[in-house]
Design a protein around this motif. Sequence first.
Motif, PDB file in Angstrom:
ATOM      1  N   PHE A  29      68.224 115.091 -43.061  1.00 21.88           N
ATOM      2  CA  PHE A  29      69.532 114.249 -43.447  1.00 21.88           C
ATOM      3  C   PHE A  29      69.586 113.163 -45.274  1.00 21.88           C
ATOM      4  O   PHE A  29      70.137 113.061 -45.919  1.00 21.88           O
ATOM      5  CB  PHE A  29      70.713 114.411 -43.053  1.00 21.88           C
ATOM      6  CG  PHE A  29      72.062 114.017 -43.587  1.00 21.88           C
ATOM      7  CD1 PHE A  29      72.572 114.947 -44.989  1.00 21.88           C
ATOM      8  CD2 PHE A  29      72.380 112.482 -43.916  1.00 21.88           C
ATOM      9  CE1 PHE A  29      74.035 114.549 -45.283  1.00 21.88           C
ATOM     10  CE2 PHE A  29      73.335 112.215 -44.467  1.00 21.88           C
ATOM     11  CZ  PHE A  29      74.472 113.438 -45.077  1.00 21.88           C
ATOM     12  N   GLN A  30      68.588 112.256 -44.520  1.00 17.13           N
ATOM     13  CA  GLN A  30      68.354 111.265 -44.992  1.00 17.13           C
ATOM     14  C   GLN A  30      67.677 111.482 -46.005  1.00 17.13           C
ATOM     15  O   GLN A  30      67.528 111.017 -47.264  1.00 17.13           O
ATOM     16  CB  GLN A  30      68.091 109.730 -44.147  1.00 17.13           C
ATOM     17  CG  GLN A  30      67.145 108.817 -44.180  1.00 17.13           C
ATOM     18  CD  GLN A  30      66.095 109.360 -44.940  1.00 17.13           C
ATOM     19  OE1 GLN A  30      65.107 109.881 -44.201  1.00 17.13           O
ATOM     20  NE2 GLN A  30      65.380 108.228 -45.850  1.00 17.13           N
ATOM     21  N   SER A  31      66.774 112.262 -45.925  1.00 17.32           N
ATOM     22  CA  SER A  31      65.297 112.329 -47.205  1.00 17.32           C
ATOM     23  C   SER A  31      66.518 113.223 -47.914  1.00 17.32           C
ATOM     24  O   SER A  31      65.962 112.967 -49.087  1.00 17.32           O
ATOM     25  CB  SER A  31      64.582 113.863 -46.139  1.00 17.32           C
ATOM     26  OG  SER A  31      63.965 114.010 -46.970  1.00 17.32           O
ATOM     27  N   SER A  32      66.957 113.911 -48.065  1.00 12.88           N
ATOM     28  CA  SER A  32      68.165 114.901 -49.109  1.00 12.88           C
ATOM     29  C   SER A  32      68.679 113.854 -49.827  1.00 12.88           C
ATOM     30  O   SER A  32      69.243 113.869 -51.139  1.00 12.88           O
ATOM     31  CB  SER A  32      68.811 116.027 -48.873  1.00 12.88           C
ATOM     32  OG  SER A  32      70.028 115.064 -47.558  1.00 12.88           O
ATOM     33  N   ILE A  33      69.353 113.141 -49.205  1.00 13.63           N
ATOM     34  CA  ILE A  33      70.655 111.740 -50.427  1.00 13.63           C
ATOM     35  C   ILE A  33      69.400 111.161 -50.806  1.00 13.63           C
ATOM     36  O   ILE A  33      69.425 110.594 -51.632  1.00 13.63           O
ATOM     37  CB  ILE A  33      70.571 111.312 -48.641  1.00 13.63           C
ATOM     38  CG1 ILE A  33      72.229 112.249 -48.556  1.00 13.63           C
ATOM     39  CG2 ILE A  33      72.159 109.939 -50.145  1.00 13.63           C
ATOM     40  CD1 ILE A  33      73.380 111.490 -47.752  1.00 13.63           C
ATOM     41  N   THR A  34      68.734 110.387 -50.145  1.00 11.73           N
ATOM     42  CA  THR A  34      67.413 109.228 -50.705  1.00 11.73           C
ATOM     43  C   THR A  34      65.928 109.466 -51.181  1.00 11.73           C
ATOM     44  O   THR A  34      65.240 108.626 -52.090  1.00 11.73           O
ATOM     45  CB  THR A  34      66.960 108.063 -49.334  1.00 11.73           C
ATOM     46  OG1 THR A  34      66.101 109.209 -48.660  1.00 11.73           O
ATOM     47  CG2 THR A  34      68.066 107.960 -49.014  1.00 11.73           C
ATOM     48  N   GLN A  35      65.530 111.411 -51.527  1.00 15.12           N
ATOM     49  CA  GLN A  35      64.787 111.469 -52.286  1.00 15.12           C
ATOM     50  C   GLN A  35      63.563 110.786 -51.142  1.00 15.12           C
ATOM     51  O   GLN A  35      61.902 110.704 -52.113  1.00 15.12           O
ATOM     52  CB  GLN A  35      64.386 112.069 -52.874  1.00 15.12           C
ATOM     53  CG  GLN A  35      65.843 112.560 -53.568  1.00 15.12           C
ATOM     54  CD  GLN A  35      65.548 113.663 -53.785  1.00 15.12           C
ATOM     55  OE1 GLN A  35      64.850 114.969 -53.714  1.00 15.12           O
ATOM     56  NE2 GLN A  35      66.847 114.380 -52.922  1.00 15.12           N
ATOM     57  N   TRP A  36      63.225 110.189 -50.361  1.00 16.00           N
ATOM     58  CA  TRP A  36      62.226 109.719 -49.718  1.00 16.00           C
ATOM     59  C   TRP A  36      61.966 109.841 -48.580  1.00 16.00           C
ATOM     60  O   TRP A  36      63.099 110.285 -47.501  1.00 16.00           O
ATOM     61  CB  TRP A  36      62.596 108.067 -49.742  1.00 16.00           C
ATOM     62  CG  TRP A  36      61.013 106.981 -48.458  1.00 16.00           C
ATOM     63  CD1 TRP A  36      60.435 107.388 -48.552  1.00 16.00           C
ATOM     64  CD2 TRP A  36      61.453 107.114 -47.829  1.00 16.00           C
ATOM     65  NE1 TRP A  36      59.501 106.819 -47.839  1.00 16.00           N
ATOM     66  CE2 TRP A  36      60.083 106.574 -47.322  1.00 16.00           C
ATOM     67  CE3 TRP A  36      62.171 106.993 -46.400  1.00 16.00           C
ATOM     68  CZ2 TRP A  36      60.376 105.728 -45.657  1.00 16.00           C
ATOM     69  CZ3 TRP A  36      61.620 106.592 -45.359  1.00 16.00           C
ATOM     70  CH2 TRP A  36      59.845 106.417 -45.071  1.00 16.00           C
ATOM     71  N   CYS A  37      60.649 110.706 -47.508  1.00 12.24           N
ATOM     72  CA  CYS A  37      60.483 110.967 -46.417  1.00 12.24           C
ATOM     73  C   CYS A  37      58.734 110.375 -45.831  1.00 12.24           C
ATOM     74  O   CYS A  37      58.093 110.771 -46.817  1.00 12.24           O
ATOM     75  CB  CYS A  37      59.967 112.724 -46.966  1.00 12.24           C
ATOM     76  SG  CYS A  37      59.718 113.645 -45.807  1.00 12.24           S
TER      77      CYS A  37
END
Length: 61
Positions: free
Chosen positions: A40-48
Amino acid sequence: MKERIIKGVAGLFVLLSILLSIYVNQNWLWFTGFVGVNLFQSSITQWCLLGDILKKIGVRD
């Protein structure tokens, strides 16, 4: 290629944690939640983090 690896690792972690929660201890479901929060965090921030690691070891997009 990198996105495919990330999705594969996330899916593997979810399946593994579910199996561990069934056969070892239900607290392994926290790991499933952790993977979900990171997705979910990756979908919002575009960082993985895994994406950055794969990039550093030379995996191409």
